[in-house]
Design an enzyme around this catalytic site. Sequence first.
Site, short mmCIF file in Angstrom:
data_model
loop_
_atom_site.label_atom_id
_atom_site.label_comp_id
_atom_site.label_asym_id
_atom_site.label_seq_id
_atom_site.Cartn_x
_atom_site.Cartn_y
_atom_site.Cartn_z
NE ARG A 107 -0.73 38.37 -20.74
CZ ARG A 107 -0.05 39.38 -21.26
NH1 ARG A 107 0.74 39.20 -22.30
NH2 ARG A 107 -0.20 40.59 -20.75
CE LYS A 129 -8.19 16.79 -14.84
NZ LYS A 129 -8.97 15.98 -13.88
CD GLU A 171 -3.98 7.24 -9.49
OE1 GLU A 171 -4.93 6.98 -10.26
OE2 GLU A 171 -4.08 8.07 -8.57
CE LYS A 213 -4.20 11.33 -16.57
NZ LYS A 213 -3.87 11.87 -15.27
CD GLU A 223 -12.05 16.16 -15.34
OE1 GLU A 223 -11.36 17.16 -15.12
OE2 GLU A 223 -12.04 15.16 -14.61
NE ARG A 227 -8.16 14.75 -17.89
CZ ARG A 227 -7.18 15.56 -18.16
NH1 ARG A 227 -7.21 16.31 -19.22
NH2 ARG A 227 -6.13 15.63 -17.36
CG ASN A 231 -11.88 12.35 -11.56
OD1 ASN A 231 -10.70 12.62 -11.34
ND2 ASN A 231 -12.67 13.12 -12.28
CG HIS A 234 -8.74 10.02 -8.00
ND1 HIS A 234 -8.64 8.70 -8.39
CD2 HIS A 234 -7.49 10.54 -8.11
CE1 HIS A 234 -7.39 8.45 -8.75
NE2 HIS A 234 -6.67 9.54 -8.59
CG HIS A 238 -8.72 14.15 -4.47
ND1 HIS A 238 -9.10 14.69 -5.67
CD2 HIS A 238 -7.50 13.60 -4.68
CE1 HIS A 238 -8.16 14.46 -6.57
NE2 HIS A 238 -7.18 13.80 -6.00
CG HIS A 248 -2.90 10.44 -4.91
ND1 HIS A 248 -4.03 11.22 -4.80
CD2 HIS A 248 -2.95 9.89 -6.15
CE1 HIS A 248 -4.72 11.15 -5.92
NE2 HIS A 248 -4.09 10.36 -6.76
#
Lengths: 338, 338
Positions: A107, A129, A171, A213, A223, A227, A231, A234, A238, A248
């Site tokens: 956990r 993330k 990026e 960032k 988000e 935030r 993207n 993206h 993606h 990427h």
Amino acid sequence: MEKSIKFSNVSTHFYFDSSFKQVTKIADKKFLVVITDEHIFKAHPAVFKGLNVIVLKPGEEYKVQATVDEVIDTLIKMEADRKTVLVGVGGGVITDLTGYIASIYMRGIRFGFVPTSILALVDASIGGKNGIDVDRYKNLVGIIRQPSFILHDVAFLQSLPQNEWENGFAEIIKHACIKDAAMFKQLQQESLAGYQKDKKKLSSLIQRNALIKTKVVQKDEFEKGDRRLLNLGHTIGHALEKEYELMHGQAVAIGTTYACHISEQLRGFSQTADVVALLEQYQLPTYASFDKQKVFNGLKMDKKREQKEMNFVLLDKIGKGVVTPIRMQQLEKIINKL
Amino acid sequence: MEKSIKFSNVSTHFYFDSSFKQVTKIADKKFLVVITDEHIFKAHPAVFKGLNVIVLKPGEEYKVQATVDEVIDTLIKMEADRKTVLVGVGGGVITDLTGYIASIYMRGIRFGFVPTSILALVDASIGGKNGIDVDRYKNLVGIIRQPSFILHDVAFLQSLPQNEWENGFAEIIKHACIKDAAMFKQLQQESLAGYQKDKKKLSSLIQRNALIKTKVVQKDEFEKGDRRLLNLGHTIGHALEKEYELMHGQAVAIGTTYACHISEQLRGFSQTADVVALLEQYQLPTYASFDKQKVFNGLKMDKKREQKEMNFVLLDKIGKGVVTPIRMQQLEKIINKL
């Protein structure tokens, strides 16, 4: 330079322009378990001496549940417990996997990152993330949890292939587009080769981007708003990445190009040519022909979709990104017309 | 009665003594995905009509990654997204799975629980511990995240087998031992049959226990201190449960009995006979012969272990539990002598 950034639950301590050797000062060697991939392990054998290391196969195709299962079995055999600290040494695949595994093992145990690619240094390692891909859906499973520390050691970049440098600069250019017009200008005046030759200039650029960032994430960890700007490029990116053999950064560069065109239509954006020119200056692809229906179908499973709408990142001008909800029907039309 | 409890990140809204029908008022039907098991689904077919339902095979042996994979595939097929609300309707296995899957799907979507067993009502559904078993290690993988809501509908208890009632009362007796001497006395004066016959008395007991657990968790969500008290009987209990064919409550009852004896040795506890008598009054096992070395080996992978020590819950007196670190070597000796 060191800097501590407070997120909602924990602080992440940044060791900028540092050395990997510092990790044994951050946590006792006996509690450390390093996760890395074969590329990094073979290219830098000396640095891992005397440490507990789990070496994974390299590549996005291993960012899946089977790898998580395998690492958890190894941790059980190592008798890893709640005092164990996992350290991911690698690119985004390694940091995503390490953060995810550390977040679910018992956990949640402590973890830190030593990003070894430009992409990971300026982007993937930051923001908490963590996750894995499921079928063709990138990061469909995961969790948001901040690492205890992020340590930069540019010595790892010596083994970074040329196309991975380009990948990372996608990026950096994205950050310039959404948040930093001054950096956009600086990038126009420099070149990739220039940054590669000048360690000081490079370290400063990496740090500037890591902080862009970090600040965006800090303001909006889970988000709900700002935030989402990260993207840019993206959403289509993606979808392209899963359908075609693209890196990427390449997918993001193409996605950014098309986001510029959608921004022209919906926001009156007028600097598409500048963005395209900068991407090309850093050896990134911009226009590409692709199966629009396939890519749109991929979009439908994007996490940014909310039933009939999708939050899409557009540009008002260079340095000012804006999140815009677009209805799926409208988006399908726009994409088919691109 | 409704009650909202604030945890570190979210509030959990309790609907005590309520009706399952309320769920469609908590979230729109089209966003709801119910997860339940075959037992519950077959015993209460009418209540699930018109809802999106995923029906799992019942039993702890399905609280594993393979089930998580299967549910995630189904969610993808259902086009579940970030507006989806998962509702776990079942015992602890279902609530643990539902909470875990909701916590990792798209990096976390909303979820709620409708516990259908005594054990789940007073214990498993509360506290945000969600997770799965790995090999023989219970809850080795998981996450702490609170549900948005917990709804009690005692109508589901009509299909609860007798041994599951006993199972649940093990946790109720545990709560009395660590926190509530008055409830211990009340339990001595009542019987299981008495509670089963009197819906009002039962609802009140369930609510009292749900609030005991909630308060302990609220003070110590991430288990640095007081929350560990809830592990009374669980350290040996979990190890027994994996080695032998025992229900959770039976294992906890035996674990509690042995924890009483260890408490005699280390804390001067003098009420073992009262605890044993109460457990037996509620048809729970107390003394059992088991392979001590096997059970000790199981203990070594308990999440409560911290390298050479383990935090063990002992009793100073009935109503007052205390967390005591015991060295693994000493613990091995004590267990072998029991």
